[in-house]
Design a protein around this motif. Structure first.
Motif, short mmCIF file in Angstrom:
data_model
loop_
_atom_site.label_atom_id
_atom_site.label_comp_id
_atom_site.label_asym_id
_atom_site.label_seq_id
_atom_site.Cartn_x
_atom_site.Cartn_y
_atom_site.Cartn_z
N LEU A 82 -81.36 36.45 -12.40
CA LEU A 82 -82.78 36.44 -12.76
C LEU A 82 -83.58 35.56 -11.81
CD1 LEU A 82 -84.97 37.33 -14.74
CD2 LEU A 82 -84.35 35.38 -16.15
N GLY A 83 -83.02 34.39 -11.45
CA GLY A 83 -83.69 33.51 -10.50
C GLY A 83 -83.88 34.15 -9.14
N VAL A 84 -82.84 34.82 -8.65
CA VAL A 84 -82.93 35.51 -7.36
C VAL A 84 -83.98 36.62 -7.44
CG1 VAL A 84 -81.67 37.03 -5.77
CG2 VAL A 84 -80.60 34.93 -6.60
N GLN A 85 -83.99 37.34 -8.58
CA GLN A 85 -84.97 38.41 -8.76
C GLN A 85 -86.40 37.86 -8.73
OE1 GLN A 85 -84.89 40.22 -12.61
NE2 GLN A 85 -86.32 41.82 -12.06
N MET A 86 -86.63 36.73 -9.39
CA MET A 86 -87.97 36.14 -9.38
C MET A 86 -88.37 35.67 -7.99
SD MET A 86 -88.11 33.98 -12.96
CE MET A 86 -89.69 33.21 -12.57
N ILE A 87 -87.42 35.09 -7.25
CA ILE A 87 -87.72 34.65 -5.88
C ILE A 87 -88.05 35.86 -5.01
CG2 ILE A 87 -86.74 33.59 -3.81
CD1 ILE A 87 -85.12 31.75 -5.75
N TYR A 88 -87.25 36.91 -5.13
CA TYR A 88 -87.49 38.14 -4.36
C TYR A 88 -88.86 38.73 -4.69
CZ TYR A 88 -87.14 42.95 -2.77
OH TYR A 88 -87.39 44.15 -2.18
N ALA A 89 -89.18 38.78 -5.99
CA ALA A 89 -90.48 39.34 -6.41
C ALA A 89 -91.63 38.52 -5.84
CB ALA A 89 -90.56 39.40 -7.92
N LEU B 9 -91.73 37.14 -2.99
CA LEU B 9 -91.87 37.40 -1.56
C LEU B 9 -92.51 38.75 -1.26
CD1 LEU B 9 -88.41 36.03 -0.37
CD2 LEU B 9 -90.63 34.89 -0.31
N LYS B 10 -92.54 39.64 -2.25
CA LYS B 10 -93.16 40.94 -2.04
C LYS B 10 -94.67 40.76 -1.89
CE LYS B 10 -92.05 43.67 -5.31
NZ LYS B 10 -91.57 44.56 -6.34
N LYS B 11 -95.26 41.56 -1.05
CA LYS B 11 -96.69 41.42 -0.75
C LYS B 11 -97.58 42.14 -1.75
CE LYS B 11 -95.97 38.93 2.80
NZ LYS B 11 -96.08 37.53 2.64
N ASP B 12 -97.05 43.08 -2.52
CA ASP B 12 -97.86 43.86 -3.45
C ASP B 12 -98.13 43.03 -4.70
OD1 ASP B 12 -99.17 45.83 -4.84
OD2 ASP B 12 -97.34 46.83 -5.51
N GLU B 13 -99.32 42.46 -4.79
CA GLU B 13 -99.67 41.60 -5.91
C GLU B 13 -100.77 42.20 -6.77
OE1 GLU B 13 -100.16 37.47 -5.17
OE2 GLU B 13 -98.80 37.51 -3.47
N PHE C 10 -101.74 29.92 -5.28
CA PHE C 10 -100.52 29.38 -5.87
C PHE C 10 -99.58 30.43 -6.47
CE2 PHE C 10 -103.81 26.08 -6.52
CZ PHE C 10 -103.31 25.17 -5.63
N GLY C 11 -99.99 31.66 -6.66
CA GLY C 11 -99.21 32.67 -7.38
C GLY C 11 -97.80 32.86 -6.86
N THR C 12 -97.65 33.12 -5.58
CA THR C 12 -96.34 33.38 -4.99
C THR C 12 -95.44 32.16 -5.08
OG1 THR C 12 -97.30 34.97 -3.48
CG2 THR C 12 -95.17 34.06 -2.86
N TYR C 13 -95.98 30.99 -4.81
CA TYR C 13 -95.17 29.78 -4.80
C TYR C 13 -94.69 29.41 -6.20
CZ TYR C 13 -97.10 29.46 -0.15
OH TYR C 13 -97.47 29.74 1.14
N SER C 14 -95.53 29.59 -7.22
CA SER C 14 -95.11 29.21 -8.57
C SER C 14 -94.02 30.13 -9.09
CB SER C 14 -96.31 29.18 -9.52
OG SER C 14 -96.90 30.44 -9.60
#
Length: 186
Positions: free
Chosen positions: A85-92, A94-98, A163-167
């Motif tokens: 789940l942590g890896v999935q959140m980190i991967y998500a 990094l995606k540019k589609d927000e 802050f969205g991507t970093y949080s």
């Protein structure tokens, strides 16, 4: 029960609740860019908080069942789920589609709350396998996610996409760390 053990469990649950709430915070930042009234922001936070109570409770019930069936192996399964789940959140993160999938009103709010709280089902499953206290866990998950959603929506009203991507990446890193802690006990 040892007071140090209880305080350690509460601290651990606070950190996990914070990590889960960061997902709601980051999505709230994006949704906060939509023109929302304070009453809507309040309602969105409460609904997301309730779903962060319901989903982990369902996950914990399944986790308690699996714990009895699988025994010691269940702890490693729970650790693996948290790490994934942590890896999935980190991967998500990094995606540019927000772009927001739904708007947080009416049925869209329910869909929004379910999508934001799905990860808490997996965490609830892991914590149910681990054997944590259900009432304390779900109340903390609900409170943290509600408050962090409010913060995200309010800040999102004021600030543009900083802050969205970093949080979300931070939340994922915390879950990954706890998953690895369960997988590699030291």
């Amino acid at each position: 029960m040892n007071i140090d053990f209880l305080m350690g469990e509460i601290l651990t649950l606070c950190i996990v609740a914070f990590a889960l709430g960061m997902d709601a915070f980051s999505i709230g930042l994006g949704m906060g860019m939509v023109k929302l009234r304070l009453q809507q922001i309040f309602r969105i936070g409460v609904v997301i908080g309730l779903f962060h109570i319901i989903m982990p409770l369902l996950g914990m019930a399944a986790g308690y069942f699996l714990s009895g069936v699988l025994g010691e192996v269940a702890v490693y399964i729970g650790g693996a789920l948290l790490a994934i789940l942590g890896v999935q959140m980190i991967y998500a993160s990094l995606k540019k589609d927000e772009a927001p999938f739904v708007t947080p009103t009416g049925y869209g709010l329910l869909l929004f709350a379910i999508s934001v709280s799905l990860d808490s089902f997996s965490v609830g499953l892991s914590l149910g396998i681990y054997g944590t206290k259900p009432l304390l866990t779900i109340l903390m998950f609900g409170l943290f996610s509600m408050v962090l959603t409010w913060f995200g929506l309010l800040i999102g009203k004021k600030v543009q996409e900083h802050f969205g991507t970093y949080s979300e990446a931070l939340g994922g890193a915390i879950l990954l760390g706890f998953g690895l802690k369960l997988l590699l006990p030291i």
